[in-house]
Design an enzyme around this catalytic site. Structure first.
Site, PDB file in Angstrom:
ATOM      1  NE  ARG A  21       7.542  -8.117  -1.773  1.00  0.00           N
ATOM      2  CZ  ARG A  21       8.023  -8.305  -0.851  1.00  0.00           C
ATOM      3  NH1 ARG A  21       9.365  -8.315  -0.286  1.00  0.00           N
ATOM      4  NH2 ARG A  21       7.614  -7.219   0.426  1.00  0.00           N
ATOM      5  CG  ASP A  31       7.032  -4.295  -1.605  1.00  0.00           C
ATOM      6  OD1 ASP A  31       6.523  -3.988  -0.622  1.00  0.00           O
ATOM      7  OD2 ASP A  31       6.166  -4.229  -2.640  1.00  0.00           O
ATOM      8  CG  LEU A  44      25.596  -6.697  -3.568  1.00  0.00           C
ATOM      9  CD1 LEU A  44      24.965  -6.540  -5.072  1.00  0.00           C
ATOM     10  CD2 LEU A  44      26.934  -5.764  -2.971  1.00  0.00           C
ATOM     11  N   GLY A  55      22.433  -8.523   3.188  1.00  0.00           N
ATOM     12  CA  GLY A  55      21.368  -9.644   3.725  1.00  0.00           C
ATOM     13  C   GLY A  55      19.992  -9.217   4.560  1.00  0.00           C
ATOM     14  CD  GLN A 113       2.040   2.770   0.245  1.00  0.00           C
ATOM     15  OE1 GLN A 113       2.172   4.119   0.315  1.00  0.00           O
ATOM     16  NE2 GLN A 113       1.084   1.859   0.757  1.00  0.00           N
ATOM     17  CE  LYS A 122       9.647   1.954   2.324  1.00  0.00           C
ATOM     18  NZ  LYS A 122       9.099   1.113   0.961  1.00  0.00           N
ATOM     19  CB  ALA A 170       3.273   0.501   4.408  1.00  0.00           C
ATOM     20  N   GLY A 171       3.862  -2.386   3.987  1.00  0.00           N
ATOM     21  CA  GLY A 171       4.790  -3.699   5.108  1.00  0.00           C
ATOM     22  C   GLY A 171       5.979  -3.214   5.918  1.00  0.00           C
ATOM     23  N   GLY A 189       1.109 -10.720   1.875  1.00  0.00           N
ATOM     24  CA  GLY A 189       2.625 -12.803   1.545  1.00  0.00           C
ATOM     25  C   GLY A 189       2.232 -12.516  -0.130  1.00  0.00           C
TER      26      GLY A 189
END
Length: 428
Positions: A305, A13, A332, A415, A224, A16, A39-40, A302
Site C-alpha cells: 500500500r 484498508d 494508533l 493493536g 473499500q 473495518k 475487498a479484504g 498482497g
C-alpha cells in the site's frame, strides 16, 4: 431496534474487519452492502488471522445473522472457496447466513475484460484487482447483468448467458484479439455453483426489514472507503459501487430513516492501493516505516500500500458526504516511536489554501499539503484500555483529529488483536 453503518473514511484498508468484529458483540445482524471479492477484511482473534472477502465479519460470531446484500457482486467460486477456508478454521455456516437473490453474478469473462482493459491503458491504468468487479457493475447498470436468482431458472440463465458471452466474445475477438469463451462450459460450471449456494439464498430485503422491525440491532458493513465511491471518490480512480452511507440503503433495501449511527473507520495515518491522487503520500523513510510497521499490504492481493500522513481535508469530506457520527480510529500503535507526526489540514492549490476536497484530479495531484506538526511518543500503548491513560502526545494527536472533524470517538484500536482496543462510546 437500531441500525449502525460502518464504513471506511479514507481510501479503504482502514481496518473495518476488526471494527465490525468488535461492534458485532452488540449487534444481532451484520449485512454487507457493496463491493465484491476485491475487498479484504482481516480479523485477528487469539492470534489467528481470518481474511474475509465477501462474507460479513459477523460470521466470526456463530449466533449472529449475516447477510450479503443485493449491492454486492458475487463470484460464486470465490465465495465457496472463502467459505471452505473458514470452515477449516472452525467457522460454521448454518441458518444464520443469507445471500440476496438480487445480487449480481461475476463470470470469468468479467475478469478477463477487466484485466485486458487495464493492460491497454498502460501508465493510465486505474489499478484494479482485475477480478471483474467493474465490468460486472457496468453490465448491471446497462441492464444486461445476471443475478443470483437467474441461476435457478435454467432456461432464463441459459438465454441471458448466451447473450452475454456473445457480447464478451465480440469484445475479446474484435478489440482485444483474445480467445473465445465456451458458453457450455460456463453454463455447467455455474449451475454447479448454484446448487452449492442454494441453501443460503433468500429475499434478503424482506428478511432484513423484518429483523429490524422485530427489534434486532443491525450493522451495515461497507467495503473499500468513501474516497473510492463511484460518485464521491477520486474518479476515475475509484471502485464501481457506492461505498458511502447511501450505498448501505441501495445495497440492502433498508430505508435511510432506519439508520441511527454512522461509524467512519479512520486509520491513524493514510494509505491507498492502486492508482490515483494521494496528496500526503510519503516516498521517504517515514513512508517505508509506516508500511513495514503497519504491515501495509493488501489483504486480497498482497500489493504494497502507498503510505502517507493523515489527511483531514479528505476525511472531513468523507464526514460530510456520509453524515459520519462517530470515529473508530485504528493503528494508533503504528505511530509509536516516530519523533514527529504530521496532519494535513489544507491544500495549497494555485497559490491559495483551501480546506475543500476538489473533484479535479489535476488539483489533487499537484496540490501542496498544509501540515500541522505534532510530537510523537515512545511508550508502548498496545495494552492500554483507557483513553486517559494514553501518553500525553498521543492524546494531543487524537484530540486534534477529533476537534478538526467535529465528531467523537467510539473506539480507538492500539493493536491487531480484538483485545487491543479502547471502547469509548456505544454506537447501538
Amino acid at each position: 431496534m437500531s441500525c449502525t453503518v460502518v464504513l471506511g473514511a479514507q481510501w479503504g484498508d482502514e481496518g473495518k474487519g476488526k471494527i465490525v468484529d468488535i461492534l458485532t458483540e452488540k449487534a444481532d445482524v451484520v449485512a454487507r452492502y457493496s463491493g465484491g471479492h476485491n475487498a479484504g477484511h482481516t480479523v485477528v482473534i487469539g492470534g489467528v488471522k481470518y481474511v474475509l472477502h465477501l462474507i460479513p465479519s459477523g460470521i466470526m460470531h456463530g449466533e449472529k445473522i449475516n447477510i450479503i446484500g443485493n449491492g454486492v457482486v458475487i463470484d460464486p467460486k470465490a465465495l465457496l472457496d472463502e467459505m471452505n477456508d473458514l470452515k477449516t478454521k472452525g467457522v460454521t455456516f448454518g441458518k444464520g447466513f443469507y445471500i440476496s437473490k438480487r445480487a449480481h453474478v461475476i463470470f470469468p469473462f468479467h475478469g478477463i475484460i477487466d484485466r485486458l482493459r487495464e493492460e491497454i491503458k498502460g501508465s493510465k491504468k486505474i489499478g484494479t484487482t482485475g477480478r471483474g468487479i467493474g465490468p460486472t457493475y457496468a453490465e448491471k447498470a446497462a441492464r444486461n447483468g445476471i443475478r443470483i436468482c437467474d441461476l435457478f431458472d435454467k432456461e432464463v440463465f441459459r438465454e441471458k448467458l448466451e447473450q452475454n458471452v456473445k457480447e464478451a466474445n465480440f469484445l475479446l475477438e474484435q478489440k482485444y484479439s483474445s480467445d473465445k469463451l465456451d458458453v457450455d462450459a460456463i453454463y455447467e460450471e455455474y449451475l454447479g455453483y448454484a446448487e452449492q449456494i442454494r441453501p443460503f439464498i433468500a429475499e434478503t430485503e424482506y428478511l432484513l426489514n423484518e429483523l429490524y422491525d422485530s427489534g434486532k440491532k443491525v450493522m451495515m458493513e461497507g467495503a473499500q472507503g468513501s474516497l473510492l465511491d463511484v460518485d464521491f471518490g477520486t474518479y476515475p480512480f475509484v471502485t464501481s459501487s457506492s461505498s458511502t452511507a447511501g450505498g448501505a440503503c441501495t445495497g440492502t433495501g433498508l430505508s435511510p430513516v432506519k439508520i441511527n449511527k454512522i461509524v467512519g473507520v479512520l486509520k491513524a495515518y493514510t494509505t491507498r492501493v492502486g492508482g490515483g491522487p494521494f496528496p500526503t503520500e510519503l516516498f521517504d523513510e517515514d513512508g517505508e516505516r509506516l508500511r513495514k510497521v503497519g504491515n501495509e499490504y493488501g489483504a486480497t492481493t498482497g500489493r504494497p500500500r502507498r503510505c502517507g500522513w493523515q489527511d483531514l481535508v479528505a476525511v472531513k469530506y468523507g464526514v460530510i458526504v456520509n453524515g459520519i457520527t462517530h470515529i473508530a480510529l485504528t493503528k494508533l500503535d503504528v505511530l509509536t516511536g516516530m519523533p514527529k507526526l504530521k496532519v494535513c489540514v489544507g491544500y495549497k492549490i494555485n497559490g491559495e489554501v483551501t480546506a475543500v476536497f476538489p473533484p479535479e484530479i489535476k488539483n489533487l495531484e499537484t496540490c501542496e499539503p498544509v501540515y500541522e506538526v505534532f510530537d510523537g511518543w515512545n511508550e508502548d500503548i498496545s495494552k492500554i484500555q483507557n483513553y486517559d491513560e494514553l501518553p500525553k502526545n498521543a492524546k494531543a494527536y487524537l484530540d486534534f483529529i477529533k476537534k478538526f472533524l467535529g465528531i467523537s470517538y467510539c473506539l480507538v484500536s492500539v493493536g491487531t488483536d480484538r483485545k487491543e482496543t479502547m471502547l469509548i462510546e456505544d454506537v447501538f
